[in-house]
Design an enzyme around this catalytic site. Structure first.
Site, PDB file in Angstrom:
ATOM      1  CG  ASP A   9      -1.810   1.316   1.476  1.00 18.70           C
ATOM      2  OD1 ASP A   9      -2.791   1.093   0.122  1.00 18.70           O
ATOM      3  OD2 ASP A   9      -1.803   1.993   1.771  1.00 18.70           O
ATOM      4  CB  SER A  10      -0.011   4.500  -1.472  1.00 17.75           C
ATOM      5  OG  SER A  10      -0.994   5.033  -0.653  1.00 17.75           O
ATOM      6  CB  CYS A  72      -2.239   1.026  -3.160  1.00 18.44           C
ATOM      7  SG  CYS A  72      -2.326   2.930  -3.643  1.00 18.44           S
ATOM      8  CG  ASN A  73      -8.623   1.615  -4.070  1.00 16.90           C
ATOM      9  OD1 ASN A  73      -9.803   0.798  -4.340  1.00 16.90           O
ATOM     10  ND2 ASN A  73      -8.550   1.279  -2.582  1.00 16.90           N
ATOM     11  CD  GLU A 151      -0.053   7.707   5.606  1.00 19.20           C
ATOM     12  OE1 GLU A 151       0.874   7.365   6.250  1.00 19.20           O
ATOM     13  OE2 GLU A 151      -0.836   6.532   4.566  1.00 19.20           O
ATOM     14  CB  CYS A 184      -8.763   5.934  -0.564  1.00 15.70           C
ATOM     15  SG  CYS A 184      -7.173   5.648  -0.350  1.00 15.70           S
ATOM     16  CB  THR A 185      -6.592   0.596   1.466  1.00 17.66           C
ATOM     17  OG1 THR A 185      -5.424   0.853   1.027  1.00 17.66           O
ATOM     18  CG2 THR A 185      -8.042  -0.172   0.845  1.00 17.66           C
ATOM     19  CG  HIS A 186      -4.818   5.691   3.442  1.00 21.26           C
ATOM     20  ND1 HIS A 186      -3.933   4.966   2.601  1.00 21.26           N
ATOM     21  CD2 HIS A 186      -3.845   5.856   4.478  1.00 21.26           C
ATOM     22  CE1 HIS A 186      -3.148   5.284   2.696  1.00 21.26           C
ATOM     23  NE2 HIS A 186      -2.542   5.980   3.803  1.00 21.26           N
TER      24      HIS A 186
END
Length: 267
Positions: A9-10, A72-73, A151, A184-186
């Site tokens: 992932d980012s 990450c999308n 983040e 978005c996985t966030h």
């Protein structure tokens, strides 16, 4: 097969997918790489996202992973096909599972998608949904402020609510929309606030559960599910600060996080 499942992932967002993998596949070990130093990927050009994604993949390949999940999308939108064509292990992303889950949930055939700038510009969710049903209305919206909130570990509910509210205002005008994909996985880390802003009548779709289900199916088909009795060992890698990563991961996953290493990625 004892080899671990790789998740990239980012940043920390892919932990939402990793958590679901651990829940559905409790015997499997996970190796996770979050590129927190260079997060977010959304505003970056396609070529840069490809470069960063391949750096993470090459690193995890050295750990003998048996499958790769691109959590990450943006990376899924830009690199999934080339990863599948190049690697000799199964590779899945999070866009197709999320799209299928939304189609199952929506009754009005009117679906919203929020994501990073890169994911929204790629039209990947729109394409995935229309590939199954061309009659679905898809309304997409970039929410670039959401990833930095996660983040940075921002805790103020007032600040988070105001940012989410202002970002989602354009979608609140569509009365027929009944389902919203967190592209978005966030974003699942902001799920409660997003639900509050959008209203309880909106079904919120996070791709983690559907992605984990697909991982289980694919590993089972290839006879790669671990069936032994050794407890799983999960290892986390980050390109940023390992202490910050551990703090956020522990808070989100609600369990002690061990084996976190900071890695400098190169080609």
């Amino acid at each position: 097969m004892k080899a671990p499942i790789g998740v990239i992932d980012s940043g920390v967002g892919g932990l939402t997918v990793a958590t679901e993998l651990m829940r559905q596949l409790p015997k499997e070990s996970i190796i996770y790489f979050g590129d927190t130093k260079r997060c977010p990927y959304g505003p970056r050009p396609k070529e840069e996202v490809e470069q960063f994604t391949w750096q993470m993949v090459r690193f995890l390949l050295k750990k003998q992973m048996k499958m790769l999940v691109v959590a990450c999308n943006t990376a899924t939108a830009f690199t999934l096909e080339q990863l599948r064509e190049t690697l000799d292990i199964p590779v899945i992303g999070v866009i197709q599972p999320g799209a299928r889950a939304a189609l199952t949930q929506s009754w009005s055939a009117d679906i919203g998608v929020i994501g990073t700038e890169g994911t929204i510009k790629s039209k990947s969710y729109q394409q995935a949904i229309h590939h199954i049903n061309a009659n679905i209305t898809v309304r997409d919206l970039a929410c670039p402020q959401f990833v930095p909130i996660v983040e940075q570990g921002i805790q103020s509910n007032k600040d988070i609510y105001e940012t989410v509210y202002q970002s989602l205002r354009p979608l609140k005008n569509f009365d027929k929309m009944d389902t919203l994909i967190l592209g978005c996985t966030h974003y699942p880390m902001l799920r409660d606030v997003i639900q509050e802003v959008m209203g309880q009548h909106i079904s919120i779709i996070s791709s983690g559960e559907e992605t984990a289900r697909e991982v289980s199916t694919i590993l089972g088909y290839h006879h790669k599910l671990y069936e032994g009795d050794e407890p799983p060992i999960h290892h986390y890698f980050t390109s940023g600060d390992a202490i910050v990563f551990r703090k956020i991961a522990t808070e989100w996953m609600q369990q002690p996080i061990h084996h976190v290493d900071s890695i400098h990625l190169t080609d």
